[in-house]
Design an enzyme around this catalytic site. Sequence first.
Site, PDB file in Angstrom:
ATOM      1  N   ARG A  58       0.839  -1.222   0.000  1.00 28.27           N
ATOM      2  CA  ARG A  58       0.000   0.000   0.000  1.00 28.27           C
ATOM      3  C   ARG A  58       0.870   1.266   0.000  1.00 28.27           C
ATOM      4  NH1 ARG A  58      -2.553   1.859   4.508  1.00 28.27           N
ATOM      5  NH2 ARG A  58      -2.827  -0.256   5.298  1.00 28.27           N
ATOM      6  N   TYR A 111     -16.290  13.622 -16.902  1.00 30.25           N
ATOM      7  CA  TYR A 111     -16.640  12.214 -16.726  1.00 30.25           C
ATOM      8  C   TYR A 111     -17.660  12.124 -15.577  1.00 30.25           C
ATOM      9  CZ  TYR A 111     -16.018   7.244 -15.913  1.00 30.25           C
ATOM     10  OH  TYR A 111     -16.232   5.908 -15.763  1.00 30.25           O
ATOM     11  N   ASP A 183      -7.711  16.008 -16.262  1.00 33.11           N
ATOM     12  CA  ASP A 183      -7.881  14.601 -16.575  1.00 33.11           C
ATOM     13  C   ASP A 183      -7.440  14.423 -18.028  1.00 33.11           C
ATOM     14  OD1 ASP A 183      -8.841  12.105 -17.365  1.00 33.11           O
ATOM     15  OD2 ASP A 183     -10.610  12.213 -16.076  1.00 33.11           O
ATOM     16  N   LYS A 208      -7.786   3.034 -19.719  1.00 34.11           N
ATOM     17  CA  LYS A 208      -8.127   3.368 -21.099  1.00 34.11           C
ATOM     18  C   LYS A 208      -6.894   3.255 -22.000  1.00 34.11           C
ATOM     19  CE  LYS A 208     -12.009   4.151 -19.013  1.00 34.11           C
ATOM     20  NZ  LYS A 208     -12.446   5.458 -18.559  1.00 34.11           N
TER      21      LYS A 208
HETATM   22  C1  LIG Z   1     -12.994   6.043 -17.471  1.00 32.96           C
HETATM   23  C2  LIG Z   1     -12.689   7.429 -17.074  1.00 32.96           C
HETATM   24  C3  LIG Z   1     -12.470   7.766 -15.732  1.00 32.96           C
HETATM   25  C4  LIG Z   1     -12.618   6.751 -14.617  1.00 32.96           C
HETATM   26  O1  LIG Z   1     -11.652   5.773 -14.694  1.00 32.96           O
HETATM   27  P1  LIG Z   1     -11.840   4.274 -14.096  1.00 32.96           P
HETATM   28  O2  LIG Z   1     -10.549   3.648 -14.425  1.00 32.96           O
HETATM   29  O3  LIG Z   1     -13.022   3.687 -14.791  1.00 32.96           O
HETATM   30  O4  LIG Z   1     -12.086   4.437 -12.633  1.00 32.96           O
HETATM   31  C5  LIG Z   1     -12.138   9.063 -15.449  1.00 32.96           C
HETATM   32  N1  LIG Z   1     -12.025  10.002 -16.409  1.00 32.96           N
HETATM   33  C6  LIG Z   1     -12.256   9.709 -17.708  1.00 32.96           C
HETATM   34  C7  LIG Z   1     -12.128  10.793 -18.723  1.00 32.96           C
HETATM   35  C8  LIG Z   1     -12.592   8.425 -18.085  1.00 32.96           C
HETATM   36  O5  LIG Z   1     -12.812   8.143 -19.378  1.00 32.96           O
END
Ligand SMILES: *Cc1c(COP(=O)(O)O)cnc(C)c1O
Length: 392
Positions: A58, A111, A183, A208
């Site tokens: 952790r 998101y 993000d 992603k």
């Molecule tokens: C998918 C996504 C998230 C969240 O990510 P997870 O890995 O599903 O928790 C946050 N921001 C954007 C732009 C996303 O596409």
Amino acid sequence: MQKNYQFETLAVHAGEAPCPVTGALDTPIYQATTFASANSEEMAAIYGEEQPGYMYTRYGNPTLHALEEKIAALEGSEAALVTASGMAAISTAILGYIKAGDHVVASRSLYGAAYHFLDTKLPRMGASTTFVGSLRVADFEKAIQPNTRLIYFESPSNPVLDILDIEGLASLGHAGGIPTMVDNTFASPALQRPLGLGVTTVVHSATKYLCGHGDAMGGAVAGPKEYISLLVHEVIRDFGGVLSPFNAWLILRGIRTLHLRMPAHCANAQNIAEFLSRHPKVERVNYPGLARHPGHELAKRQMKAFGAMISFEVKGGYESGKKVMDRVKIFARAASLGDTRSLIVHSASTSHRAVPRDQRLAMGVTDGLVRLSVGIEAAEDLIADLEQALNY
Ligand SMILES: *Cc1c(COP(=O)(O)O)cnc(C)c1O
């Protein structure tokens, strides 16, 4: 790893070196929760951070550390932290800045879960968020209060592909001594490097494009060293969103081809966006690579290419959108994005079904809006698939 290597070299090599014991070239999966010390003195020094070393996953793990080094090199940050998911990265990163009484200025084009976290979870902790509906820096400036401690946004945004002025918002933050956080999931560092434009911190859903193969969840925060250390010792310690070593290994493997995958994704997306924008059954296409997209010029300045996320409105609204969804053969009816496979979602009936219709429309998520995550199959096959699906 030398910082002055090109992106492609860093994607392959940064954070990873042959194992000093066995020579294994690939980073081992350190599937261990706990690490032994040679003696009590060393153990105390590691716990006290007077000496580098591992004690408990952790707080750090060699496989996670390799991924952190790689992501820091690609984003050009002093340090990085990897987390169990993108939402763990976003919540951890925000909690690193915000305490009771503080205020966040955030874009409304976010998101869904990030919007929810800011809208419903921060108030539980005595903090608040003002959401800005416009893309103009001046409107973000108007939302700043004396207790504003963070400016948070996404570009390109989900699912309407708004482009925000990263450099402009970073300058606004600098002028007021307020950190900015972006993000960078939709672009990935292969297309956009917000820290180079003045932003303080970048967050990712590594689930992603970084992973890129739809087989591991993960998240990342890239930013100043002191802040990342605070996240490890104050936020991850207490909230616990730690990544598994196996997922870190999958994401490390994924990133090694990020610079090859992204141009293929982007070229396919450009072709598909142009096809859709000419199609008589399509009302509107949101893709920053199209000259008529309102963010096209700005995207050209701050991105290397326009990404592979497209949304489009089918004439006839909800029912037509669903028809297209039901007829596709290559595109998978699936959420998420950044996979090698092409994916399709109808936003109004899935990701945004809980949002009241008027609010949803204000976000640009119209009844017939269909979102594509364009994969790396052949563009002609993907276009033929959409063509037959639209031929209902
Ligand atoms: C998918 C996504 C998230 C969240 O990510 P997870 O890995 O599903 O928790 C946050 N921001 C954007 C732009 C996303 O596409």
